[in-house]
Design a protein around this motif. Structure first.
Motif, PDB file in Angstrom:
ATOM      1  N   GLY A  81       8.735  -8.103  -4.208  1.00 42.26           N
ATOM      2  CA  GLY A  81       8.137  -7.580  -2.984  1.00 42.26           C
ATOM      3  C   GLY A  81       6.625  -7.565  -3.045  1.00 42.26           C
ATOM      4  O   GLY A  81       5.942  -7.873  -2.062  1.00 42.26           O
ATOM      5  N   GLY A  82       6.064  -7.192  -4.209  1.00 39.96           N
ATOM      6  CA  GLY A  82       4.614  -7.205  -4.370  1.00 39.96           C
ATOM      7  C   GLY A  82       4.044  -8.606  -4.234  1.00 39.96           C
ATOM      8  O   GLY A  82       2.997  -8.804  -3.596  1.00 39.96           O
ATOM      9  N   PHE A  83       4.731  -9.602  -4.811  1.00 35.41           N
ATOM     10  CA  PHE A  83       4.254 -10.982  -4.697  1.00 35.41           C
ATOM     11  C   PHE A  83       4.261 -11.442  -3.243  1.00 35.41           C
ATOM     12  O   PHE A  83       3.305 -12.052  -2.755  1.00 35.41           O
ATOM     13  N   VAL A  84       5.336 -11.143  -2.520  1.00 31.76           N
ATOM     14  CA  VAL A  84       5.413 -11.537  -1.105  1.00 31.76           C
ATOM     15  C   VAL A  84       4.329 -10.821  -0.298  1.00 31.76           C
ATOM     16  O   VAL A  84       3.675 -11.416   0.568  1.00 31.76           O
ATOM     17  N   GLY A  85       4.118  -9.523  -0.583  1.00 32.48           N
ATOM     18  CA  GLY A  85       3.092  -8.771   0.131  1.00 32.48           C
ATOM     19  C   GLY A  85       1.702  -9.309  -0.133  1.00 32.48           C
ATOM     20  O   GLY A  85       0.879  -9.432   0.786  1.00 32.48           O
ATOM     21  N   ILE A  86       1.402  -9.658  -1.392  1.00 33.98           N
ATOM     22  CA  ILE A  86       0.083 -10.209  -1.724  1.00 33.98           C
ATOM     23  C   ILE A  86      -0.125 -11.557  -1.055  1.00 33.98           C
ATOM     24  O   ILE A  86      -1.205 -11.851  -0.533  1.00 33.98           O
ATOM     25  N   ALA A  87       0.922 -12.397  -1.060  1.00 33.89           N
ATOM     26  CA  ALA A  87       0.812 -13.705  -0.411  1.00 33.89           C
ATOM     27  C   ALA A  87       0.499 -13.549   1.082  1.00 33.89           C
ATOM     28  O   ALA A  87      -0.357 -14.247   1.631  1.00 33.89           O
ATOM     29  N   GLY A  88       1.181 -12.602   1.734  1.00 33.79           N
ATOM     30  CA  GLY A  88       0.893 -12.369   3.146  1.00 33.79           C
ATOM     31  C   GLY A  88      -0.505 -11.827   3.371  1.00 33.79           C
ATOM     32  O   GLY A  88      -1.191 -12.209   4.333  1.00 33.79           O
ATOM     33  N   SER A  89      -0.964 -10.944   2.481  1.00 32.21           N
ATOM     34  CA  SER A  89      -2.307 -10.374   2.637  1.00 32.21           C
ATOM     35  C   SER A  89      -3.386 -11.425   2.447  1.00 32.21           C
ATOM     36  O   SER A  89      -4.424 -11.375   3.113  1.00 32.21           O
TER      37      SER A  89
END
Length: 804
Positions: free
Chosen positions: A335-343
């Motif tokens: 989830g953190g990786f997906v969130g960082i990619a979106g940010s």
């Protein structure tokens, strides 16, 4: 850990709906925090991109960022705390490189600007204090790297080239490094020129006047000197200036602030707003954690039979908890990786966004190593937080009871209280976010319909500066009169007037007002601080400003006539007591001139939409000539066609006039920028909060129905009506929804106070806001509870009792 990781991965693959929901829920929380933290990092934590940035401080007078050039010289020469003190200002000029002149934004900088900052040029050299030999003595230009690349194609031979700046020859000395954007974070200039050339750039020289406070000052502390010691040193200098120049520096107070955001002028509201965004982003993450905690608790309850069997077969509770934590941390990392990619995608768009095309304003935000580290820590902490939720459930599980009954009812009931708390917290946080976003939207809508003191609809603005075209002295009012006469005769023009600073624009002029009998013009003796404008006689008609009493100025109010002015209602109230007493009355301005009030007009908004009513007065064009020109053209026909006619007509008068044409509503984008940014930011956070609330309510309602299917089947078999079944299945969930929404609304009313400084009349006590929050939460509840309600109503007691 490797077997646990493999097992956790297999379990997640077997439950794709749970895995996707959990990962996306956390990604929203991590992504929102990564974006907001990047903004915090760029605007608050890191101020200037220069060596030893932490040693630089803005020096402010009377709590305001602006200083006078003469006071700056005293600060530079008399202080004992700073290695160097520099000064700068913003200005606009016409740059002619051989083709049609273009308008550029620039810094007027003191000769020691680059040396004090400790910068090295990318190409050529910088100007220095040794290049200054009096006013208008340093015709040099330093280009920014970006402007050099975009307008000179990165040509290294531009060094030494001569160009025209406002019809004056200037020599290009060098190019700054790519990473240097100036000493203000939000504005990237095209070039730098020595401040001593102000008269050639702006058409006037305020460097000789101690009361002309129009520059920003930054100092670099000496090694070992603290900010407190520097403040004491500044107070000693302020005492000297007050005693030496009592007329100009009476009541002078010097203070320090962080640079990069015009000192405290933008720094204080920006820091408050970013802190508020960070708080709301933290609430998003907290809501996500509450949602995930609820999901993991439900997942542990659904796996109670599996866990009981593992315990019965000899597995330890410690091993089971470790495996569940491993699964939670795996979800957190993904989830953190997906969130960082979106940010990262959002930050790239934000970094390239230029909200006002005519002004080089943008936000230099990037996802750096610190952002990634913070996002990773938040993801891991979140994983541990929601991964620990089922601990009590596992420790108190009775494997024999679960195996015997074949269901998780025995364990699930113990967890209902914790799930209730998690859901209430999540809904309350969602209500806070929705309240804040609706407050911002409501404030923005109000700001579009308030009385501004002028009517922007059906009005075109033409901006130019006659200094840029080479006009000086008596040529200025003559050319302005020619422009007004030429535009008046155009078809489709109802009226036309001119003003030096358009209200709610990026510039304004403030003036001290004194009683008519005053002879001592110290600032402490002033009776008001007023916005001062220079207008043509037809301005009020063209702007749609209502005359309340007296008359407007006319072309007979020239330099040979007595000084007159038109004041607004607030000026009349503060200085004279009433509108009736103001007409024919007299006051004195900061130049000591005696001015008669010819008329009174309605109040307006001059600097910001959120300002309280403030005094303003309008001087005749012929009595206060100015090269800054905003033509206000009131049209009664086709605006696009009129814009083309305006351009051709004014260029026909002088082909060298740099012109900017814009509709008046479009010009207000700069005044609405802060409100729109707040509305968009809070709106996005509100949508994220609503999405989390839907998943949380849906999870709780689904869990409640699934745990009580046997009971609901018996109720249906005994003749319960549909309403009673729904009340039994979802009544608790909706009671929790009401409690959380009420608590969140109260918290939101307190949390949105900071918006009143940014958005006009942003108040959470607005009935529309209160009704909107209640309606939104109700709709979210209905949307989230729709599927569980259908499942509850579709129960077939015969099938259910046979299976269980």
């Amino acid at each position: 850990m490797l077997p646990d990781l493999k097992f956790a991965w297999r379990r997640l693959l077997k439950s794709p709906s749970f895995a996707v929901t959990a990962i996306l829920t956390l990604a929203m929380g991590i992504g929102a925090n990564a974006v907001v933290f990047s903004v915090l990092n760029a605007l608050v934590l890191h101020t200037l991109d220069v060596p030893n940035a932490q040693s630089f401080y803005s020096i402010e007078e009377r709590g305001e960022s602006l200083n006078s050039y003469l006071d700056y010289q005293d600060l530079r020469d008399r202080n004992r705390s700073f290695d160097g003190v520099l000064a700068y200002n913003f200005a606009e000029a016409a740059l002619d490189t051989g083709s049609e002149p273009s308008r550029v934004w620039l810094y007027e900088a003191s000769g020691n600007y680059f040396d004090t900052l400790g910068l090295k040029p990318y190409l050529g050299r910088f100007f220095h204090s040794s290049d200054e030999h009096g006013f208008n003595s340093s015709p040099y230009i330093v280009l920014s790297y970006g402007y050099w690349r975009s307008h000179f194609a990165g040509d290294p031979t531009v060094v030494g080239r001569s160009v025209q700046l406002n019809k004056h020859p200037f020599t290009i000395l060098g190019v700054t490094a790519p990473e240097f954007r100036g000493t203000e974070l939000f504005m990237s200039p095209a070039l730098w020129v020595p401040m001593v050339d102000q008269e050639q750039i702006e058409g006037w020289n305020g460097l000789r006047q101690r009361t002309a406070r129009s520059i920003w000052v930054i100092g670099r502390l000496k090694p070992g000197v603290t900010a407190a010691q520097a403040s004491g040193d500044l107070q000693a200098i302020a005492t000297f200036l007050k005693s030496t120049y009592p007329k100009d520096d009476d009541g002078l107070i010097l203070s320090l602030s962080r640079p990069g955001l015009l000192g405290n002028l933008l720094g204080r509201p920006v820091r408050a707003f970013v802190a508020g965004l960070m708080l709301l982003a933290g609430l998003i993450l907290l809501a996500a954690c509450a949602n995930l905690g609820s999901l993991f608790a439900a997942r542990a309850a659904d796996r109670s039979r599996e866990i009981a069997l593992r315990l019965a077969l000899g597995s330890t509770r410690r091993n089971i908890l470790r495996q569940l934590l491993t699964e939670a941390i795996l979800v957190a990392l993904v989830g953190g990786f997906v969130g960082i990619a979106g940010s990262v995608v959002l930050l790239r768009g934000l970094n390239a966004w230029q909200p006002l095309p005519s002004i080089p304003i943008n936000l230099p935000v990037h996802a750096d190593a610190l952002t990634y580290a913070v996002a990773l820590l938040l993801a891991l902490a979140s994983g541990l937080l929601f991964g620990l939720v089922p601990v009590r459930q596992i420790l108190r599980a009775d494997p024999w009871q679960v195996v015997k009954t074949g269901s998780s009812t025995a364990t699930g009931g113990q967890w209902f209280g914790t799930r209730d708390v998690l859901l209430v917290v999540q809904i309350a946080l969602c209500a806070v976010l929705i309240t804040a976003s609706l407050v911002a939207v409501r404030g923005l809508v109000r700001s579009l319909h308030i009385n501004l003191g002028f009517e922007p609809q059906n009005a075109l603005l033409v901006n130019t500066d006659l200094t840029m075209a080479g006009y000086h002295g008596d040529q200025v009012p003559v050319m302005q009169r020619r422009m007004l006469d030429a535009v008046t005769n155009l078809p489709g023009v109802a009226s036309v007037g001119s003003i030096d600073f358009v209200p709610l624009g990026l510039g304004w002029n403030e003036n001290s007002i004194y009683a008519n009998t005053t002879t001592d013009f110290r600032q402490s003796n002033q009776i008001a601080e007023a916005n001062a404008f220079v207008v043509s006689p037809e301005y009020f008609q063209a702007a749609g400003t209502t005359l309340l009493a007296g008359r407007v100025t006319n072309w007979h109010d020239d330099k040979n006539a007595p000084k007159v002015a038109v004041v607004n209602r607030e000026f009349a109230r503060v200085v004279f007591g009433s509108v009736a007493q103001a007409v024919g009355g007299h006051f004195k301005n900061s130049e000591g001139q005696r001015v008669e009030v010819a008329g009174v007009v309605e109040d307006g908004k001059y600097e910001t939409l959120t300002e309280e009513p403030r005094p303003a007065y309008f001087r005749p064009l012929l009595q206060s000539p100015t090269s800054a020109v905003w033509l206000v053209v009131r049209s009664n026909g086709d605006s696009p066609q009129l814009a083309a006619s305006l351009h051709d007509t004014l260029r026909g008068l002088d082909a060298g006039l740099p012109l900017t044409l814009v509709t008046w509503p479009k010009q207000l984008d700069s005044a609405l920028f802060a409100a729109r940014m707040a509305t968009v930011s809070l709106g996005v956070l509100g949508v994220l909060g609503a999405m989390l609330a839907i998943t949380g309510i849906f999870g709780m309602a689904s869990y409640s129905v699934s745990k009580r299917l046997r009971e609901l089947g018996i109720r249906v078999a005994l003749g319960a009506r549909r309403k009673e079944v729904l009340q039994a299945a979802l009544g608790r969930t909706f009671r929790l929804l009401a409690a959380g929404a009420g608590a969140g609304l109260l918290l939101g009313m307190a949390a949105t106070r900071v918006l009143s400084y940014i958005v006009y009349q942003a108040t959470p006590r607005d009935p529309a806001v209160l009704g909107g929050v209640i309606l939104t939460m109700l709709l979210l509840g209905l949307l989230a509870g729709c599927a569980p309600a259908r499942r509850a109503l579709a129960i077939d007691p015969a099938v259910l009792l046979r299976e269980q």
